[in-house]
Design a protein around this motif. Structure first.
Motif, PDB file in Angstrom:
ATOM      1  N   GLU A   1       0.836  -1.187   0.000  1.00  0.00           N
ATOM      2  CA  GLU A   1       0.000   0.000   0.000  1.00  0.00           C
ATOM      3  C   GLU A   1       0.880   1.249   0.000  1.00  0.00           C
ATOM      4  O   GLU A   1       1.765   1.399   0.840  1.00  0.00           O
ATOM      5  CB  GLU A   1      -0.901   0.008   1.245  1.00  0.00           C
ATOM      6  N   VAL A   2       0.589   2.135  -0.937  1.00  0.00           N
ATOM      7  CA  VAL A   2       1.327   3.390  -1.010  1.00  0.00           C
ATOM      8  C   VAL A   2       0.885   4.322   0.103  1.00  0.00           C
ATOM      9  O   VAL A   2      -0.304   4.533   0.313  1.00  0.00           O
ATOM     10  CB  VAL A   2       1.108   4.064  -2.366  1.00  0.00           C
ATOM     11  N   GLN A   3       1.861   4.878   0.819  1.00  0.00           N
ATOM     12  CA  GLN A   3       1.560   5.851   1.858  1.00  0.00           C
ATOM     13  C   GLN A   3       2.489   7.056   1.719  1.00  0.00           C
ATOM     14  O   GLN A   3       3.688   6.900   1.503  1.00  0.00           O
ATOM     15  CB  GLN A   3       1.696   5.240   3.248  1.00  0.00           C
ATOM     16  N   ASP A  99       4.558  10.108  -8.197  1.00  0.00           N
ATOM     17  CA  ASP A  99       4.200   9.590  -9.515  1.00  0.00           C
ATOM     18  C   ASP A  99       5.362   8.766 -10.046  1.00  0.00           C
ATOM     19  O   ASP A  99       6.521   9.133  -9.839  1.00  0.00           O
ATOM     20  CB  ASP A  99       3.904  10.766 -10.448  1.00  0.00           C
ATOM     21  N   GLU A 111      -0.057  10.292  -9.389  1.00  0.00           N
ATOM     22  CA  GLU A 111      -0.868   9.116  -9.067  1.00  0.00           C
ATOM     23  C   GLU A 111      -1.301   9.062  -7.609  1.00  0.00           C
ATOM     24  O   GLU A 111      -2.420   8.694  -7.303  1.00  0.00           O
ATOM     25  CB  GLU A 111      -0.061   7.835  -9.338  1.00  0.00           C
ATOM     26  N   TYR A 112      -0.384   9.380  -6.724  1.00  0.00           N
ATOM     27  CA  TYR A 112      -0.621   9.151  -5.300  1.00  0.00           C
ATOM     28  C   TYR A 112      -0.587  10.463  -4.510  1.00  0.00           C
ATOM     29  O   TYR A 112       0.284  11.309  -4.741  1.00  0.00           O
ATOM     30  CB  TYR A 112       0.424   8.185  -4.739  1.00  0.00           C
TER      31      TYR A 112
END
Length: 123
Positions: A1-3, A99, A111-112
């Motif tokens: 999971e990206v944080q 990104d 993206e995030y």
């Protein structure tokens, strides 16, 4: 999971300084461009700065040139936003974004997004 965990915001007086940090996890940090965006009350979100995978920075606007700088520490998977000579108009929620593209040139679509940290410049 990206944080993307941004922290370091708070209340600062005009002409003061503040450093924001953003700790990243869940993706290959070294290969991603990282940016800072901000959104002031009642205003549209705007880009502030971007740093590419070679640690070169690109300003997304003229309002912070000469006052804000950005850096990254790949070993710590952390980026920093050093803000000097703060003004009331710098008051905003600051977001750390990432990104998978290496370069900061081109579009400003990331993206995030992290959750943001509030910076208030007031006497």
């Amino acid at each position: 999971e990206v944080q993307l965990q941004a922290y370091g915001g708070g209340l600062v007086q005009p002409r003061g300084s503040l450093r924001l940090s953003c700790a990243a996890s869940g993706f290959p940090f070294d290969y991603y461009r990282i940016g800072w965006f901000r959104q002031a009350p009642g205003r549209e979100r705007e880009g502030v700065l971007c740093i590419n995978t070679s640690s070169m920075t690109t300003y997304y606007g003229n309002s912070v040139k000469g006052r804000f700088t950005m850096s990254r520490d790949n070993g710590k998977k952390t980026v920093y936003l050093q803000m000097n000579t703060l003004k009331a108009e710098d008051t905003a929620v600051y977001y750390c974004v990432a990104d998978r593209r290496a370069s900061c040139l081109g579009d400003r679509i990331f993206e995030y997004w992290g959750q943001g940290t509030l910076v208030t410049v007031s006497s």
